[in-house]
Design a protein around this motif. Sequence first.
Motif, short mmCIF file in Angstrom:
data_model
loop_
_atom_site.label_atom_id
_atom_site.label_comp_id
_atom_site.label_asym_id
_atom_site.label_seq_id
_atom_site.Cartn_x
_atom_site.Cartn_y
_atom_site.Cartn_z
N GLN A 73 77.54 28.25 22.36
CA GLN A 73 76.82 28.22 20.61
C GLN A 73 76.28 26.72 19.97
O GLN A 73 75.60 25.57 19.87
N LYS A 74 77.67 25.62 20.50
CA LYS A 74 78.11 23.78 20.70
C LYS A 74 76.64 23.27 21.68
O LYS A 74 75.56 22.50 20.69
N HIS A 75 76.21 23.79 22.94
CA HIS A 75 75.24 23.32 23.58
C HIS A 75 73.34 23.51 22.95
O HIS A 75 73.05 22.77 22.77
N ARG A 104 62.59 23.90 25.97
CA ARG A 104 62.96 24.75 25.40
C ARG A 104 62.52 26.27 25.98
O ARG A 104 61.34 26.60 25.02
N ARG A 144 64.92 30.17 21.92
CA ARG A 144 65.42 28.74 20.91
C ARG A 144 64.47 28.41 20.06
O ARG A 144 64.93 27.56 19.62
N GLU A 163 64.95 28.23 16.49
CA GLU A 163 64.82 26.69 15.75
C GLU A 163 63.55 26.68 14.55
O GLU A 163 64.02 26.57 13.13
N ASN A 187 72.87 25.56 20.28
CA ASN A 187 72.89 25.72 18.80
C ASN A 187 72.46 26.85 19.00
O ASN A 187 70.94 27.30 18.00
N ILE A 188 72.13 27.91 19.51
CA ILE A 188 72.42 28.98 18.91
C ILE A 188 73.72 30.05 19.64
O ILE A 188 74.20 30.08 20.50
#
Length: 365
Positions: A353-355, A121, A125, A129, A357-358
């Motif tokens: 956003q789904k893939h 990552r 990202r 997180e 997470n942002i």
Amino acid sequence: MPVFMDLHIGQGLTAEDIAMAHQMDLKIQGDFDCKCLTYWFDKERGNAYCLVDAPSKEAVYELHRNSHKQLPDEIIEVDRRVIKAFLGRIHDPEVVDYMIDQKIKVFNDPAFRVLLMLRIRDRQRLVHELGEKKAGEYLNAFEKVSQHQILKNNGMAAESGKGVTVATFTSAIQAVICAIDIQNFLHNDLEKIDLKIGIHAGQPVEKNPGLFENTLRFIRFICCFENSSNIIVSHTVTNLMESAQNSTLLNSPSVRCISKADENFLKSLIEVIYNNWQNPLFEMKDYLNTMSMSKSQFYRRCIETTGHSFNRVLREYRLHQALEKLMKTEKNVAETAFASGFNSPSYFTKCFQKHFNIHPSEYLN
């Protein structure tokens, strides 16, 4: 002045042939405003690659035509920094096999390389997180371990940044050992940094013009779609290790070897996706027109090799390309969506956003 690499594939040349041809080039290089830097010769595969400072491809061609008539199959422009990063040198090696007439250096130094890719990552990202401090700790640990293990196993870090590190090796066994060692040292961090490891090998120039472009495309692709923390090893690398009778490491539970049939299927899939991912109208039926395969056969093969349907593979490939565009360009979210093959910015935002997470605008900022 630009730097060019010309390649001679399967012309039946020997190490002495290439050494003498290089000497002939040196004698008349000034007549064509060229400077012959060095060459690589692969005795096992019968290929040679020459590196030349020249005003144009035509000048390189004319230099060869007038000096020894061993004409190149292809000539590409390269970056000398990239050459040094991937191949380790831009001048003749210090150690040679022997000399002809005490002045012509003869060496067998293949340009074939094993490439190891580490994908984690990226910083944006991880910060999103985990927060700045914790993200920094994970990134520092990853960089320290990966760089140490690459050097320890006689590799060279060719690319690094934005969550991706690429290292080159002359030995398949050392590349695999390096990957296993990195994974073992970072085993407590694997889930947080989402480490993906791919290993493939190839020549510096094959079907596509970029340096190691085919090899890099393949490992980028498998690193995008592997859901587990396995080390993914191509059949090409497996074959190298078996030929050298060093295949026992491939039995490690953390290593997954791609079969020859799967590698061939993935290569054709990657080629089609790479050529069409920016076209929002491209669909599976367009790909099937290029394959001798039914829809059901293709669907099954795609699931077997990537774990996903073709539509999902194409969508996720576009998302990874969009992520890179957001890192490197000044395009806004809508422009990035259209440039990545999505015909709807809102759908792109939802998928991104789904893939990852942002939200893409948050990532961009």
